[in-house]
Scaffold this motif. Structure first.
Motif, PDB file in Angstrom:
ATOM      1  N   ASN A 141      46.352  41.461  37.264  1.00  0.00           N
ATOM      2  CA  ASN A 141      47.644  41.723  37.893  1.00  0.00           C
ATOM      3  C   ASN A 141      47.496  42.355  39.274  1.00  0.00           C
ATOM      4  OD1 ASN A 141      49.457  40.838  35.799  1.00  0.00           O
ATOM      5  ND2 ASN A 141      48.645  42.536  34.611  1.00  0.00           N
ATOM      6  N   HIS A 142      46.369  42.997  39.536  1.00  0.00           N
ATOM      7  CA  HIS A 142      46.134  43.709  40.789  1.00  0.00           C
ATOM      8  C   HIS A 142      44.683  43.503  41.218  1.00  0.00           C
ATOM      9  CE1 HIS A 142      49.956  45.693  40.091  1.00  0.00           C
ATOM     10  NE2 HIS A 142      49.546  45.955  38.869  1.00  0.00           N
ATOM     11  N   ASN A 143      44.407  43.713  42.501  1.00  0.00           N
ATOM     12  CA  ASN A 143      43.034  43.616  42.993  1.00  0.00           C
ATOM     13  C   ASN A 143      42.096  44.510  42.193  1.00  0.00           C
ATOM     14  OD1 ASN A 143      43.828  41.850  44.949  1.00  0.00           O
ATOM     15  ND2 ASN A 143      43.802  43.338  46.601  1.00  0.00           N
ATOM     16  N   LEU A 144      42.588  45.656  41.799  1.00  0.00           N
ATOM     17  CA  LEU A 144      41.780  46.594  41.019  1.00  0.00           C
ATOM     18  C   LEU A 144      41.294  45.957  39.723  1.00  0.00           C
ATOM     19  CD1 LEU A 144      40.675  49.441  40.489  1.00  0.00           C
ATOM     20  CD2 LEU A 144      42.893  50.019  39.528  1.00  0.00           C
ATOM     21  N   ASP A 145      42.116  45.131  39.095  1.00  0.00           N
ATOM     22  CA  ASP A 145      41.719  44.460  37.852  1.00  0.00           C
ATOM     23  C   ASP A 145      40.544  43.526  38.093  1.00  0.00           C
ATOM     24  OD1 ASP A 145      43.880  45.745  36.632  1.00  0.00           O
ATOM     25  OD2 ASP A 145      45.208  44.055  37.057  1.00  0.00           O
ATOM     26  N   LEU A 146      40.562  42.813  39.202  1.00  0.00           N
ATOM     27  CA  LEU A 146      39.458  41.922  39.539  1.00  0.00           C
ATOM     28  C   LEU A 146      38.189  42.723  39.805  1.00  0.00           C
ATOM     29  CD1 LEU A 146      38.230  39.181  40.240  1.00  0.00           C
ATOM     30  CD2 LEU A 146      39.132  39.488  42.561  1.00  0.00           C
ATOM     31  N   ALA A 147      38.300  43.778  40.584  1.00  0.00           N
ATOM     32  CA  ALA A 147      37.132  44.618  40.893  1.00  0.00           C
ATOM     33  C   ALA A 147      36.558  45.221  39.606  1.00  0.00           C
ATOM     34  CB  ALA A 147      37.509  45.708  41.876  1.00  0.00           C
ATOM     35  N   HIS A 182      55.731  37.913  50.403  1.00  0.00           N
ATOM     36  CA  HIS A 182      55.586  36.498  50.067  1.00  0.00           C
ATOM     37  C   HIS A 182      54.137  36.145  49.772  1.00  0.00           C
ATOM     38  CE1 HIS A 182      59.758  35.829  51.192  1.00  0.00           C
ATOM     39  NE2 HIS A 182      59.515  36.665  52.175  1.00  0.00           N
ATOM     40  N   GLU A 183      53.244  37.110  49.827  1.00  0.00           N
ATOM     41  CA  GLU A 183      51.819  36.863  49.597  1.00  0.00           C
ATOM     42  C   GLU A 183      51.291  37.630  48.391  1.00  0.00           C
ATOM     43  OE1 GLU A 183      50.058  37.833  53.298  1.00  0.00           O
ATOM     44  OE2 GLU A 183      50.926  36.127  54.295  1.00  0.00           O
ATOM     45  N   LEU A 184      52.166  38.020  47.509  1.00  0.00           N
ATOM     46  CA  LEU A 184      51.731  38.778  46.339  1.00  0.00           C
ATOM     47  C   LEU A 184      50.975  37.926  45.335  1.00  0.00           C
ATOM     48  CD1 LEU A 184      54.807  41.083  45.685  1.00  0.00           C
ATOM     49  CD2 LEU A 184      52.601  41.714  46.656  1.00  0.00           C
ATOM     50  N   ASP A 185      51.334  36.669  45.209  1.00  0.00           N
ATOM     51  CA  ASP A 185      50.661  35.780  44.264  1.00  0.00           C
ATOM     52  C   ASP A 185      49.523  35.058  44.979  1.00  0.00           C
ATOM     53  OD1 ASP A 185      52.316  36.418  42.132  1.00  0.00           O
ATOM     54  OD2 ASP A 185      53.802  34.946  42.757  1.00  0.00           O
ATOM     55  N   ILE A 186      48.308  35.437  44.652  1.00  0.00           N
ATOM     56  CA  ILE A 186      47.130  34.856  45.279  1.00  0.00           C
ATOM     57  C   ILE A 186      46.324  34.161  44.187  1.00  0.00           C
ATOM     58  CG2 ILE A 186      45.003  35.335  46.544  1.00  0.00           C
ATOM     59  CD1 ILE A 186      46.432  37.860  47.591  1.00  0.00           C
ATOM     60  N   PRO A 187      46.010  32.886  44.366  1.00  0.00           N
ATOM     61  CA  PRO A 187      45.254  32.179  43.324  1.00  0.00           C
ATOM     62  C   PRO A 187      43.860  32.776  43.164  1.00  0.00           C
ATOM     63  CG  PRO A 187      45.536  30.786  45.255  1.00  0.00           C
ATOM     64  CD  PRO A 187      46.299  32.036  45.505  1.00  0.00           C
ATOM     65  N   LEU A 188      43.385  32.808  41.935  1.00  0.00           N
ATOM     66  CA  LEU A 188      42.049  33.326  41.634  1.00  0.00           C
ATOM     67  C   LEU A 188      41.283  32.235  40.907  1.00  0.00           C
ATOM     68  CD1 LEU A 188      39.982  35.649  41.347  1.00  0.00           C
ATOM     69  CD2 LEU A 188      41.144  36.264  39.226  1.00  0.00           C
ATOM     70  N   PHE A 189      40.154  31.872  41.472  1.00  0.00           N
ATOM     71  CA  PHE A 189      39.291  30.862  40.865  1.00  0.00           C
ATOM     72  C   PHE A 189      37.976  31.524  40.491  1.00  0.00           C
ATOM     73  CE2 PHE A 189      42.078  28.649  43.771  1.00  0.00           C
ATOM     74  CZ  PHE A 189      42.560  27.622  42.985  1.00  0.00           C
ATOM     75  N   VAL A 190      37.556  31.379  39.257  1.00  0.00           N
ATOM     76  CA  VAL A 190      36.276  31.912  38.805  1.00  0.00           C
ATOM     77  C   VAL A 190      35.405  30.723  38.439  1.00  0.00           C
ATOM     78  CG1 VAL A 190      35.116  33.327  37.085  1.00  0.00           C
ATOM     79  CG2 VAL A 190      37.366  34.012  37.941  1.00  0.00           C
ATOM     80  N   TYR A 191      34.264  30.624  39.108  1.00  0.00           N
ATOM     81  CA  TYR A 191      33.353  29.514  38.872  1.00  0.00           C
ATOM     82  C   TYR A 191      32.176  30.006  38.046  1.00  0.00           C
ATOM     83  CZ  TYR A 191      29.924  25.870  39.739  1.00  0.00           C
ATOM     84  OH  TYR A 191      28.998  24.887  39.578  1.00  0.00           O
ATOM     85  N   ASN A 192      31.916  29.328  36.945  1.00  0.00           N
ATOM     86  CA  ASN A 192      30.761  29.613  36.109  1.00  0.00           C
ATOM     87  C   ASN A 192      30.766  31.042  35.560  1.00  0.00           C
ATOM     88  OD1 ASN A 192      28.541  28.584  34.846  1.00  0.00           O
ATOM     89  ND2 ASN A 192      27.128  28.968  36.525  1.00  0.00           N
ATOM     90  N   PRO A 239      38.450  37.243  31.260  1.00  0.00           N
ATOM     91  CA  PRO A 239      39.682  37.606  30.554  1.00  0.00           C
ATOM     92  C   PRO A 239      40.783  36.584  30.820  1.00  0.00           C
ATOM     93  CG  PRO A 239      38.886  39.421  31.926  1.00  0.00           C
ATOM     94  CD  PRO A 239      38.073  38.223  32.263  1.00  0.00           C
ATOM     95  N   SER A 240      41.829  36.634  30.022  1.00  0.00           N
ATOM     96  CA  SER A 240      42.951  35.721  30.226  1.00  0.00           C
ATOM     97  C   SER A 240      43.595  35.993  31.578  1.00  0.00           C
ATOM     98  CB  SER A 240      43.978  35.905  29.117  1.00  0.00           C
ATOM     99  OG  SER A 240      44.650  37.135  29.283  1.00  0.00           O
TER     100      SER A 240
END
Length: 102
Positions: free
Chosen positions: A90-96, A69-79, A84-85
């Motif tokens: 899709n995964h933590n690896l993509d953010l890293a 139930h915690e797979l969808d985690i909001p991501l906020f990028v400031y400045n 990317p779109s």
């Protein structure tokens, strides 16, 4: 055919699913070397962890890493620049990967 893990999970309150390491690694892109033989997913109201007492009521909104139930985690990028779109993450690896290249 039902696995032994599925039968086991049916009898445990607050456990939604129990799956073997290989399936968990494949389906959820986990590192097999960092997990045990089984992965146990809690239901939406359950948090796994060490506690001094058997049960404790926590405030709503508390998060753990033991639930589907915690797979969808909001991501906020400031400045951010050249962000990317939303479909890219899709995964933590993509953010890293994006943060490393930024």
């Amino acid at each position: 055919m039902q696995t032994g893990y599925a039968r086991l999970s049916r009898g445990l309150r607050e456990v939604e699913q129990v799956i073997a390491r290989d399936k968990a690694a494949r389906d959820y892109k986990l590192m097999k070397s960092r997990i045990g033989d089984l992965v146990v997913w809690g239901d939406k109201d359950t948090v796994f962890g060490e506690m001094e007492m058997e049960r404790e009521d926590f405030p709503t909104g508390l998060r753990s890493h033991g639930s589907l139930h915690e797979l969808d985690i909001p991501l906020f990028v400031y400045n951010g620049k050249n962000v990317p779109s939303g479909d890219y993450f899709n995964h933590n690896l993509d953010l890293a990967r994006w943060l490393y290249r930024a």
